[in-house]
Design a protein around this motif. Structure first.
Motif, PDB file in Angstrom:
ATOM      1  N   GLY A 153       0.816  -1.216   0.000  1.00 37.25           N
ATOM      2  CA  GLY A 153       0.000   0.000   0.000  1.00 37.25           C
ATOM      3  C   GLY A 153       0.846   1.261   0.000  1.00 37.25           C
ATOM      4  O   GLY A 153       0.397   2.313  -0.493  1.00 37.25           O
ATOM      5  N   PHE A 154       2.051   1.157   0.527  1.00 35.29           N
ATOM      6  CA  PHE A 154       2.906   2.340   0.575  1.00 35.29           C
ATOM      7  C   PHE A 154       3.575   2.596  -0.768  1.00 35.29           C
ATOM      8  O   PHE A 154       3.671   3.752  -1.222  1.00 35.29           O
ATOM      9  N   GLY A 155       4.050   1.521  -1.442  1.00 40.39           N
ATOM     10  CA  GLY A 155       4.681   1.679  -2.752  1.00 40.39           C
ATOM     11  C   GLY A 155       5.949   2.524  -2.686  1.00 40.39           C
ATOM     12  O   GLY A 155       6.787   2.350  -1.785  1.00 40.39           O
ATOM     13  N   ASP A 156       6.054   3.454  -3.613  1.00 41.90           N
ATOM     14  CA  ASP A 156       7.200   4.351  -3.684  1.00 41.90           C
ATOM     15  C   ASP A 156       6.894   5.729  -3.107  1.00 41.90           C
ATOM     16  O   ASP A 156       7.606   6.705  -3.380  1.00 41.90           O
ATOM     17  N   ALA A 157       5.838   5.793  -2.314  1.00 42.43           N
ATOM     18  CA  ALA A 157       5.429   7.081  -1.767  1.00 42.43           C
ATOM     19  C   ALA A 157       6.453   7.586  -0.763  1.00 42.43           C
ATOM     20  O   ALA A 157       7.202   6.814  -0.148  1.00 42.43           O
ATOM     21  N   LYS A 158       6.473   8.842  -0.569  1.00 39.03           N
ATOM     22  CA  LYS A 158       7.357   9.471   0.396  1.00 39.03           C
ATOM     23  C   LYS A 158       6.589  10.030   1.585  1.00 39.03           C
ATOM     24  O   LYS A 158       7.192  10.362   2.601  1.00 39.03           O
ATOM     25  N   GLU A 159       5.283  10.152   1.412  1.00 40.80           N
ATOM     26  CA  GLU A 159       4.461  10.739   2.448  1.00 40.80           C
ATOM     27  C   GLU A 159       3.816   9.649   3.314  1.00 40.80           C
ATOM     28  O   GLU A 159       3.773   8.472   2.946  1.00 40.80           O
ATOM     29  N   THR A 160       3.306  10.057   4.461  1.00 39.84           N
ATOM     30  CA  THR A 160       2.661   9.136   5.395  1.00 39.84           C
ATOM     31  C   THR A 160       1.350   8.640   4.816  1.00 39.84           C
ATOM     32  O   THR A 160       0.574   9.406   4.231  1.00 39.84           O
ATOM     33  N   LYS A 161       1.085   7.376   4.994  1.00 40.48           N
ATOM     34  CA  LYS A 161      -0.153   6.762   4.537  1.00 40.48           C
ATOM     35  C   LYS A 161      -1.101   6.571   5.717  1.00 40.48           C
ATOM     36  O   LYS A 161      -0.672   6.327   6.847  1.00 40.48           O
ATOM     37  N   HIS A 162      -2.386   6.638   5.430  1.00 42.78           N
ATOM     38  CA  HIS A 162      -3.413   6.439   6.440  1.00 42.78           C
ATOM     39  C   HIS A 162      -4.167   5.152   6.136  1.00 42.78           C
ATOM     40  O   HIS A 162      -4.417   4.830   4.972  1.00 42.78           O
ATOM     41  N   ALA A 163      -4.561   4.423   7.201  1.00 40.38           N
ATOM     42  CA  ALA A 163      -5.299   3.169   7.007  1.00 40.38           C
ATOM     43  C   ALA A 163      -6.241   2.948   8.184  1.00 40.38           C
ATOM     44  O   ALA A 163      -5.968   3.379   9.315  1.00 40.38           O
ATOM     45  N   THR A 164      -7.366   2.276   7.882  1.00 47.49           N
ATOM     46  CA  THR A 164      -8.370   1.932   8.894  1.00 47.49           C
ATOM     47  C   THR A 164      -8.605   0.425   8.844  1.00 47.49           C
ATOM     48  O   THR A 164      -8.817  -0.133   7.756  1.00 47.49           O
ATOM     49  N   TYR A 165      -8.617  -0.203  10.012  1.00 50.55           N
ATOM     50  CA  TYR A 165      -8.777  -1.660  10.084  1.00 50.55           C
ATOM     51  C   TYR A 165      -9.861  -2.012  11.104  1.00 50.55           C
ATOM     52  O   TYR A 165     -10.062  -1.303  12.100  1.00 50.55           O
ATOM     53  N   SER A 166     -10.555  -3.118  10.825  1.00 50.81           N
ATOM     54  CA  SER A 166     -11.594  -3.611  11.742  1.00 50.81           C
ATOM     55  C   SER A 166     -10.949  -4.269  12.958  1.00 50.81           C
ATOM     56  O   SER A 166      -9.897  -4.903  12.856  1.00 50.81           O
ATOM     57  N   VAL A 167     -11.590  -4.105  14.097  1.00 48.43           N
ATOM     58  CA  VAL A 167     -11.131  -4.702  15.355  1.00 48.43           C
ATOM     59  C   VAL A 167     -11.888  -6.012  15.565  1.00 48.43           C
ATOM     60  O   VAL A 167     -13.120  -6.046  15.511  1.00 48.43           O
ATOM     61  N   ARG A 168     -11.151  -7.075  15.815  1.00 45.81           N
ATOM     62  CA  ARG A 168     -11.750  -8.391  16.044  1.00 45.81           C
ATOM     63  C   ARG A 168     -11.727  -8.686  17.546  1.00 45.81           C
ATOM     64  O   ARG A 168     -10.677  -8.637  18.191  1.00 45.81           O
ATOM     65  N   THR A 169     -12.899  -9.021  18.097  1.00 44.77           N
ATOM     66  CA  THR A 169     -13.024  -9.308  19.519  1.00 44.77           C
ATOM     67  C   THR A 169     -12.442 -10.682  19.826  1.00 44.77           C
ATOM     68  O   THR A 169     -12.206 -11.496  18.928  1.00 44.77           O
ATOM     69  N   PRO A 170     -12.221 -10.994  21.117  1.00 41.61           N
ATOM     70  CA  PRO A 170     -11.689 -12.314  21.466  1.00 41.61           C
ATOM     71  C   PRO A 170     -12.577 -13.465  21.003  1.00 41.61           C
ATOM     72  O   PRO A 170     -12.089 -14.576  20.787  1.00 41.61           O
ATOM     73  N   GLY A 217     -16.047  -2.488  15.887  1.00 41.95           N
ATOM     74  CA  GLY A 217     -15.296  -1.250  15.939  1.00 41.95           C
ATOM     75  C   GLY A 217     -14.172  -1.209  14.913  1.00 41.95           C
ATOM     76  O   GLY A 217     -13.856  -2.203  14.233  1.00 41.95           O
ATOM     77  N   THR A 218     -13.528  -0.054  14.824  1.00 41.17           N
ATOM     78  CA  THR A 218     -12.431   0.169  13.874  1.00 41.17           C
ATOM     79  C   THR A 218     -11.274   0.866  14.565  1.00 41.17           C
ATOM     80  O   THR A 218     -11.439   1.522  15.602  1.00 41.17           O
ATOM     81  N   LEU A 219     -10.087   0.731  13.956  1.00 40.75           N
ATOM     82  CA  LEU A 219      -8.866   1.353  14.462  1.00 40.75           C
ATOM     83  C   LEU A 219      -8.205   2.120  13.328  1.00 40.75           C
ATOM     84  O   LEU A 219      -8.015   1.592  12.226  1.00 40.75           O
ATOM     85  N   ASP A 220      -7.837   3.374  13.593  1.00 43.37           N
ATOM     86  CA  ASP A 220      -7.180   4.220  12.608  1.00 43.37           C
ATOM     87  C   ASP A 220      -5.698   4.351  12.941  1.00 43.37           C
ATOM     88  O   ASP A 220      -5.336   4.647  14.092  1.00 43.37           O
ATOM     89  N   ILE A 221      -4.851   4.155  11.928  1.00 39.82           N
ATOM     90  CA  ILE A 221      -3.402   4.322  12.084  1.00 39.82           C
ATOM     91  C   ILE A 221      -2.871   5.071  10.871  1.00 39.82           C
ATOM     92  O   ILE A 221      -3.536   5.171   9.830  1.00 39.82           O
ATOM     93  N   SER A 222      -1.656   5.568  11.022  1.00 38.48           N
ATOM     94  CA  SER A 222      -0.905   6.121   9.898  1.00 38.48           C
ATOM     95  C   SER A 222       0.500   5.551   9.981  1.00 38.48           C
ATOM     96  O   SER A 222       1.007   5.280  11.074  1.00 38.48           O
ATOM     97  N   TYR A 223       1.160   5.363   8.845  1.00 34.00           N
ATOM     98  CA  TYR A 223       2.471   4.694   8.832  1.00 34.00           C
ATOM     99  C   TYR A 223       3.317   5.245   7.692  1.00 34.00           C
ATOM    100  O   TYR A 223       2.807   5.831   6.724  1.00 34.00           O
ATOM    101  N   LYS A 224       4.627   4.995   7.829  1.00 26.91           N
ATOM    102  CA  LYS A 224       5.565   5.448   6.805  1.00 26.91           C
ATOM    103  C   LYS A 224       6.817   4.574   6.890  1.00 26.91           C
ATOM    104  O   LYS A 224       7.349   4.318   7.967  1.00 26.91           O
TER     105      LYS A 224
END
Length: 278
Positions: A106-123, A129-136
């Motif tokens: 998902g990041f590829g050759d980008a230089k900037e921070t990427k944003h992503a949202t993922y579903s939360v799985r209960t035990p 619910g959902t969880l928001d993160i950003s990564y680089k």
């Protein structure tokens, strides 16, 4: 070994499962990278968002260094566990697991921070619910390969054993150990003076000449009692004299009593006749 720095920001979550009964949840996150990881990944913890309920916010940055080859071979996974901070023991709300390869693609050759949202799985396995993160990802760099050394099994060998030698050479020759002793006469012939082949001979019964004479028994099988002769009592004469003296004394006392009674009766009759008149 080619490595990459990975910067992640744990931003926020919403619509999480409420694991508290009465009060609002205090939520924090534990972040680490799981899998075939050459450079050790320590678990990092976000601050606890107090009274956030089901929608915590952190904006907490975490940093990792990953093996680029292991990431591209899909052997690394980003794991984020959400927990409720409670005085009687923290309770897991759910978790997010993301393959690092998915983040790389998902990041590829980008230089900037990427944003992503993922579903939360209960035990229990359900999504809530959902969880928001950003990564680089940073630039690749070469690092020395560090592999965890597996513990080798420890084996104990007898004294004198040398690696590569035969096992028989390490043990003492026959006869070096003391021979066991036996307590059973048949197991050890001649033991304790017994004749070989068995136990000693015991005397036969009845003995030659028969049993010795037994005392006579009376009725019921019990021995008849033996009467012992009476022995004369000591001081027999003195006892007889004492008895005679006591008899004489008793006779005198009885005679005196009879005399006194007779005198009393005579006086009483005289006084009654003289002093009273009915």
């Amino acid at each position: 070994m080619e490595c990459r720095p990975l910067d992640i920001v744990i931003e926020s979550a919403k619509d999480l499962k409420d694991v508290n009964l009465f009060s609002k949840m205090d939520v924090y996150a534990l972040v680490n990278i799981d899998g075939d990881y050459y450079i050790k990944s320590s678990t990092q913890k976000t601050p606890t968002d107090k009274d956030c309920g089901t929608s915590p916010k952190w904006n907490f940055p975490v940093k990792f260094t990953i093996d680029d080859a292991a990431a591209n071979q899909n052997r690394l996974t980003l794991v984020i566990k959400l927990k409720s901070d409670r005085s009687l023991g923290d309770r897991e709300i759910g978790e997010v697991r993301v393959p690092i390869k998915e983040l790389l693609d998902g990041f590829g050759d980008a230089k900037e921070t990427k944003h992503a949202t993922y579903s939360v799985r209960t035990p229990s396995g359900k999504t809530k619910g959902t969880l928001d993160i950003s990564y680089k990802f940073g630039e690749k760099f070469t690092a020395p390969e560090i592999k965890s050394k597996q513990a080798e099994p420890v084996m104990a060998y007898p004294a004198g054993y040398a690696a590569g030698s035969s096992g028989a050479a390490a043990y003492p020759p026959p006869g070096a150990y003391p021979q066991p002793t036996y307590a059973h006469p048949q197991a050890a012939p001649g033991y304790a003076g017994y004749p070989p082949g068995g136990y000693p001979q015991y005397p036969q019964y009845p003995p030659p000449g028969g049993y010795p004479p037994q005392p006579a028994y009376g009725y019921g099988g019990y021995a008849a009692p033996v009467q012992q002769p009476h022995k004369p009592k000591k001081n027999g004469g003195g006892g007889m004299a004492l008895g005679l003296g006591a008899g004489l004394l008793g006779g005198l006392l009885v005679g005196d009593m009879i005399s006194d009674v007779a005198s009393y009766d005579a006086g009483y009759d005289a006084g009654f006749d003289d002093g009273f008149d009915f």
